[in-house]
Design a protein around this motif. Structure first.
Motif, PDB file in Angstrom:
ATOM      1  N   ALA A 297      -8.967  32.727  28.320  1.00 44.53           N
ATOM      2  CA  ALA A 297     -10.211  32.505  29.074  1.00 44.53           C
ATOM      3  C   ALA A 297     -11.149  33.717  28.971  1.00 44.53           C
ATOM      4  O   ALA A 297     -11.580  34.459  29.767  1.00 44.53           O
ATOM      5  CB  ALA A 297      -9.909  32.007  30.528  1.00 44.53           C
ATOM      6  N   THR A 298     -11.330  33.943  27.405  1.00 43.69           N
ATOM      7  CA  THR A 298     -12.159  35.239  27.375  1.00 43.69           C
ATOM      8  C   THR A 298     -13.546  35.001  27.057  1.00 43.69           C
ATOM      9  O   THR A 298     -14.108  33.707  26.613  1.00 43.69           O
ATOM     10  CB  THR A 298     -11.856  36.033  26.091  1.00 43.69           C
TER      11      THR A 298
ATOM     12  N   ALA B 216     -21.812  34.124  32.108  1.00 48.63           N
ATOM     13  CA  ALA B 216     -22.533  35.443  32.884  1.00 48.63           C
ATOM     14  C   ALA B 216     -21.680  36.259  33.988  1.00 48.63           C
ATOM     15  O   ALA B 216     -21.754  37.502  34.020  1.00 48.63           O
ATOM     16  CB  ALA B 216     -23.985  35.108  33.374  1.00 48.63           C
ATOM     17  N   THR B 217     -20.712  35.544  34.507  1.00 47.65           N
ATOM     18  CA  THR B 217     -19.740  36.138  35.279  1.00 47.65           C
ATOM     19  C   THR B 217     -18.949  36.972  34.570  1.00 47.65           C
ATOM     20  O   THR B 217     -18.531  38.073  35.334  1.00 47.65           O
ATOM     21  CB  THR B 217     -19.040  35.018  36.286  1.00 47.65           C
ATOM     22  N   LEU B 218     -18.524  36.582  33.414  1.00 42.75           N
ATOM     23  CA  LEU B 218     -17.620  37.558  32.912  1.00 42.75           C
ATOM     24  C   LEU B 218     -18.114  38.838  32.252  1.00 42.75           C
ATOM     25  O   LEU B 218     -17.652  39.828  31.801  1.00 42.75           O
ATOM     26  CB  LEU B 218     -16.824  36.747  31.478  1.00 42.75           C
TER      27      LEU B 218
ATOM     28  N   PHE C  36     -24.935  41.232  29.609  1.00 45.90           N
ATOM     29  CA  PHE C  36     -25.453  40.544  28.379  1.00 45.90           C
ATOM     30  C   PHE C  36     -24.801  39.124  28.116  1.00 45.90           C
ATOM     31  O   PHE C  36     -25.188  38.743  26.869  1.00 45.90           O
ATOM     32  CB  PHE C  36     -25.089  41.627  26.945  1.00 45.90           C
ATOM     33  N   GLY C  37     -24.111  38.733  28.904  1.00 42.28           N
ATOM     34  CA  GLY C  37     -23.433  37.410  28.541  1.00 42.28           C
ATOM     35  C   GLY C  37     -24.407  36.168  28.585  1.00 42.28           C
ATOM     36  O   GLY C  37     -24.267  35.682  27.349  1.00 42.28           O
TER      37      GLY C  37
ATOM     38  N   ALA D 186     -21.534  34.816  39.018  1.00 43.86           N
ATOM     39  CA  ALA D 186     -23.011  35.375  39.046  1.00 43.86           C
ATOM     40  C   ALA D 186     -24.214  34.929  39.775  1.00 43.86           C
ATOM     41  O   ALA D 186     -24.074  33.795  40.081  1.00 43.86           O
ATOM     42  CB  ALA D 186     -23.293  35.451  37.548  1.00 43.86           C
ATOM     43  N   CYS D 187     -24.862  35.816  40.334  1.00 44.74           N
ATOM     44  CA  CYS D 187     -26.172  35.502  40.658  1.00 44.74           C
ATOM     45  C   CYS D 187     -25.881  34.918  42.192  1.00 44.74           C
ATOM     46  O   CYS D 187     -26.847  34.279  42.628  1.00 44.74           O
ATOM     47  CB  CYS D 187     -26.915  34.473  39.903  1.00 44.74           C
TER      48      CYS D 187
END
Ligand code: SAH
Length: 348
Positions: free
Chosen positions: A248-249, A276-278, A282-283, A315-316
């Motif tokens: 899950a990368t 974006a959470t990972l 810069f995701g 994220a966010c």
């Protein structure tokens, strides 16, 4: 591209090959959907849910405060989305029958009469009559990820509500949605425990054969409320040989985005919040540079947003809509792309 070629891309870690994959995806994106990045305002209208999906932090077994936005609150979000200059509102929720067919139809009609927005729904699996009614009320698009094309794995992560439900129910529903005139979007999570490389190759080929208008993919992020709560790791029968288990990368997510773009050149493909959470730095940008052409800034009022935590660390989560707006705009412009105009439907 055949399954063997897809598999070889999914397995490669060779930097030169990866560079070639990113370049091919970016060129395909540029030639088919251009430099515009379309923004979709996401409103998470309810976290009530009848399902027990093991991956999801707000399934009906988890202990979160439940909320359902009112019509007026949703209309306010729609107006804000219009003011930000986005072309689409996406209304998403758990599978919540407290949102009646009539409530939703009424909200769609109101948005359509008060704003020029395209309306995308992502309200789970609902009876076809309701989906038809919402289409007639003015809805344009429907998002329903099939999550994985492997029927055994799907069964395990998405338990059926009735004995009649088949593991391909979402796929059949997508075909019906297309027939009644919706643009259809689907997608998968990447790195679900028990998910093989071969099944991801099948998922990608299914995107192509369904001729999806929108494709959303993101890494699976283990939710300690969802999966761990209902299915302790030790007792899972899903532990695969590590050579077969898809990780899950971030890297695997970029590969699937890039391959989706190459296989479905005209599809609208978001750089997702899970990605974006990972990689919070810069995701989003990397997704956009490797095949994606859409972002979905969250416009849900902050007091509800924290209750729609389908996975941890989302994220966010603590930002308000205008902070998300500013952040997304800056990110898009920073990589030399432009802000989309209009509804940004699928290019024919
Ligand atoms: N109830 C709707 C919307 C679900 S949320 C439906 O079922 O269609 C939208 C998507 O978030 C899901 O389809 C799933 O792919 C993704 N998602 C859910 N839990 C996740 C997790 N733990 N990690 C990553 N993505 C997740």
């Amino acid at each position: 591209m055949n399954s063997d070629k897809i598999l070889s891309w999914l397995h490669t870690e060779n930097p030169d090959e990866l560079k070639a994959l990113w370049a091919m995806a970016d060129r395909t994106r540029q030639e088919n959907v251009g430099d515009e990045v379309h923004l979709r305002g996401l409103v998470e209208i309810s976290n009530h849910c009848v399902r027990t999906c093991t991956y999801c932090g707000i399934n009906r077994t988890t202990s979160v405060d439940r909320y359902r936005m009112t019509k007026d609150e949703i209309i306010d979000c729609a107006k804000q989305i219009e003011q930000f200059g986005y072309g689409t509102i996406v209304m998403q929720s758990g599978e919540d029958y407290g949102l009646t067919a009539e409530n939703i139809a009424d909200i769609i009609r109101e948005i359509k009469s008060k704003t020029p927005l395209a309306v995308t729904l992502s309200l789970g699996e609902r009876p076809i009559e309701e989906l038809q009614r919402w289409k007639e009320a003015g809805a344009d698009r429907y998002l329903l990820r099939f999550e994985t094309s492997d029927p055994v794995l799907y069964r395990r992560i998405h338990p059926p509500l009735t004995a009649e439900e088949r593991p391909d129910q979402r796929i059949q529903l997508l075909k019906q949605l297309r027939e009644i005139g919706y643009e259809i979007g689907s997608g998968i999570m990447i790195g679900i425990l028990g998910q093989t490389y071969a099944s991801i190759a099948n998922d990608l080929l299914l995107f192509q054969s369904l001729d999806l208008d929108m494709i959303g993919v993101g890494p699976y992020i283990e939710s300690n409320r969802g999966e761990a709560a209902s299915m302790p790791r030790e007792s899972q029968s899903s532990i695969l040989n590590p050579l077969q288990q898809v990780p899950a990368t971030e890297l695997m997510t970029y590969k699937v985005i890039a391959l989706a773009r190459i296989l479905c050149p005209k599809a609208n493909i978001p750089s997702t919040t899970a990605l974006a959470t990972l990689n919070k730095t810069f995701g989003r940008e990397l997704g956009l540079s490797r095949g994606a052409n859409i972002v979905m800034p969250n416009v849900t009022p902050v007091q509800y947003r924290v209750k729609y935590e389908i996975y941890p660390g989302k994220a966010c989560l603590n930002e308000c809509a205008s902070a998300c707006h500013g952040c997304m705009t800056k990110r898009i412009l920073s990589i030399g792309r432009t802000l989309g105009h209009g509804k940004g439907g699928r290019k024919k």
